[in-house]
Design a protein around this motif. Structure first.
Motif, PDB file in Angstrom:
ATOM      1  N   ALA A   1       0.826  -1.210   0.000  1.00 60.69           N
ATOM      2  CA  ALA A   1       0.000   0.000   0.000  1.00 60.69           C
ATOM      3  C   ALA A   1       0.860   1.261   0.000  1.00 60.69           C
ATOM      4  CB  ALA A   1      -0.933  -0.008   1.208  1.00 60.69           C
ATOM      5  N   VAL A   2       1.971   1.217   0.714  1.00 64.72           N
ATOM      6  CA  VAL A   2       2.879   2.363   0.749  1.00 64.72           C
ATOM      7  C   VAL A   2       3.498   2.577  -0.630  1.00 64.72           C
ATOM      8  CG1 VAL A   2       5.106   3.148   1.657  1.00 64.72           C
ATOM      9  CG2 VAL A   2       3.362   2.299   3.215  1.00 64.72           C
TER      10      VAL A   2
ATOM     11  N   LEU B   1       3.163   5.896  -2.870  1.00 66.29           N
ATOM     12  CA  LEU B   1       4.355   6.602  -3.359  1.00 66.29           C
ATOM     13  C   LEU B   1       4.339   6.693  -4.882  1.00 66.29           C
ATOM     14  CD1 LEU B   1       7.195   5.172  -1.082  1.00 66.29           C
ATOM     15  CD2 LEU B   1       6.244   7.488  -1.053  1.00 66.29           C
ATOM     16  N   GLY B   2       3.881   5.655  -5.530  1.00 69.75           N
ATOM     17  CA  GLY B   2       3.786   5.655  -6.987  1.00 69.75           C
ATOM     18  C   GLY B   2       2.820   6.697  -7.506  1.00 69.75           C
TER      19      GLY B   2
ATOM     20  N   ILE C   1       2.725  11.147  -0.899  1.00 71.90           N
ATOM     21  CA  ILE C   1       3.699  10.786   0.128  1.00 71.90           C
ATOM     22  C   ILE C   1       3.097  10.894   1.525  1.00 71.90           C
ATOM     23  CG2 ILE C   1       5.960  11.348   1.084  1.00 71.90           C
ATOM     24  CD1 ILE C   1       6.746  12.301  -1.708  1.00 71.90           C
ATOM     25  N   GLU C   2       2.211  11.847   1.734  1.00 71.44           N
ATOM     26  CA  GLU C   2       1.591  12.000   3.055  1.00 71.44           C
ATOM     27  C   GLU C   2       0.767  10.765   3.419  1.00 71.44           C
ATOM     28  OE1 GLU C   2      -1.547  14.993   5.203  1.00 71.44           O
ATOM     29  OE2 GLU C   2      -0.059  15.847   3.848  1.00 71.44           O
ATOM     30  N   GLU C   3       0.009  10.253   2.464  1.00 72.70           N
ATOM     31  CA  GLU C   3      -0.763   9.027   2.693  1.00 72.70           C
ATOM     32  C   GLU C   3       0.173   7.857   2.962  1.00 72.70           C
ATOM     33  OE1 GLU C   3      -3.747   5.935   0.345  1.00 72.70           O
ATOM     34  OE2 GLU C   3      -3.279   7.884  -0.552  1.00 72.70           O
TER      35      GLU C   3
ATOM     36  N   VAL D   1       9.080   2.396   6.579  1.00 73.24           N
ATOM     37  CA  VAL D   1       9.060   3.772   7.082  1.00 73.24           C
ATOM     38  C   VAL D   1      10.261   4.539   6.546  1.00 73.24           C
ATOM     39  CG1 VAL D   1       9.193   5.216   9.153  1.00 73.24           C
ATOM     40  CG2 VAL D   1       7.729   3.191   9.138  1.00 73.24           C
ATOM     41  N   MET D   2      11.432   3.937   6.568  1.00 69.35           N
ATOM     42  CA  MET D   2      12.643   4.615   6.087  1.00 69.35           C
ATOM     43  C   MET D   2      12.546   4.937   4.595  1.00 69.35           C
ATOM     44  SD  MET D   2      14.404   5.158   8.680  1.00 69.35           S
ATOM     45  CE  MET D   2      14.208   4.599  10.355  1.00 69.35           C
ATOM     46  N   ASP D   3      11.936   4.050   3.824  1.00 67.33           N
ATOM     47  CA  ASP D   3      11.752   4.325   2.399  1.00 67.33           C
ATOM     48  C   ASP D   3      10.897   5.572   2.191  1.00 67.33           C
ATOM     49  OD1 ASP D   3      13.263   2.093   1.811  1.00 67.33           O
ATOM     50  OD2 ASP D   3      11.527   0.819   1.338  1.00 67.33           O
ATOM     51  N   VAL D   4       9.849   5.710   2.998  1.00 73.21           N
ATOM     52  CA  VAL D   4       8.988   6.888   2.890  1.00 73.21           C
ATOM     53  C   VAL D   4       9.759   8.141   3.317  1.00 73.21           C
ATOM     54  CG1 VAL D   4       6.890   8.011   3.725  1.00 73.21           C
ATOM     55  CG2 VAL D   4       6.870   5.567   3.215  1.00 73.21           C
TER      56      VAL D   4
END
Length: 154
Positions: free
Chosen positions: A41-42, A46-47, A51-53, A79-82
């Motif tokens: 889902a992240v 991101l795709g 980014i906030e979601e 989390v680190m990827d975000v």
């Protein structure tokens, strides 16, 4: 006659009981599947450029407990990827949109990342830390350092 007022045998490490182990009936495999679903889902968010979601999804419902170390590591990477995908100029607005509980979870992941400088970009994490402290104050740091629900190290 005993001169001790404290039962030191109760403090033995072998008798340690994780207070969060009994809070869930899920198996480690089920928790890992949830984290993998969260990661998907992240990546989708991101795709789409949302980014906030992605940050809200990544910080939601983190796995706690000694049985879930693998899931904790996977969730930490999500989390680190975000955090690494956010522009420095957008960090302040993203932090201000988070509720206090999410700020505390974010602080846990920031400290987790700072504890492993070989694996994570500490410069990015320090930018996040600065904005979290500006927004939440020193209380976020104190709550994270005193909380028993921790993010396990690698």
């Amino acid at each position: 006659m005993s001169h001790r007022n404290i039962d030191i045998d109760a403090l033995n490490d072998d008798r340690y009981i994780d207070e969060f182990e009994h809070l869930t009936t899920q198996t480690p495999e089920e928790v890992e599947a949830q984290v993998q679903s969260k990661a998907s889902a992240v990546r989708t968010a991101l795709g789409r450029g949302n980014i906030e979601e992605a940050l809200l999804i990544a910080l939601g419902n983190p796995p706690y407990g000694q049985r879930f170390e693998s899931a904790q590591q996977q969730n930490g990477q999500v989390v680190m990827d975000v955090l690494n995908s956010v522009k420095v100029t957008d960090i302040a607005s993203m932090v201000s949109a988070l509720d206090p509980d999410s700020l505390d979870v974010l602080t846990k992941y920031i400290y987790h990342g700072l504890a492993h400088p070989a694996s994570y970009n500490c410069g990015v994490l320090l930018n996040w830390h600065e904005k979290v402290v500006e927004n939440a104050g020193l209380g976020a740091i104190v709550r994270v350092l005193t909380d028993n629900k921790t993010i396990k190290s690698q």
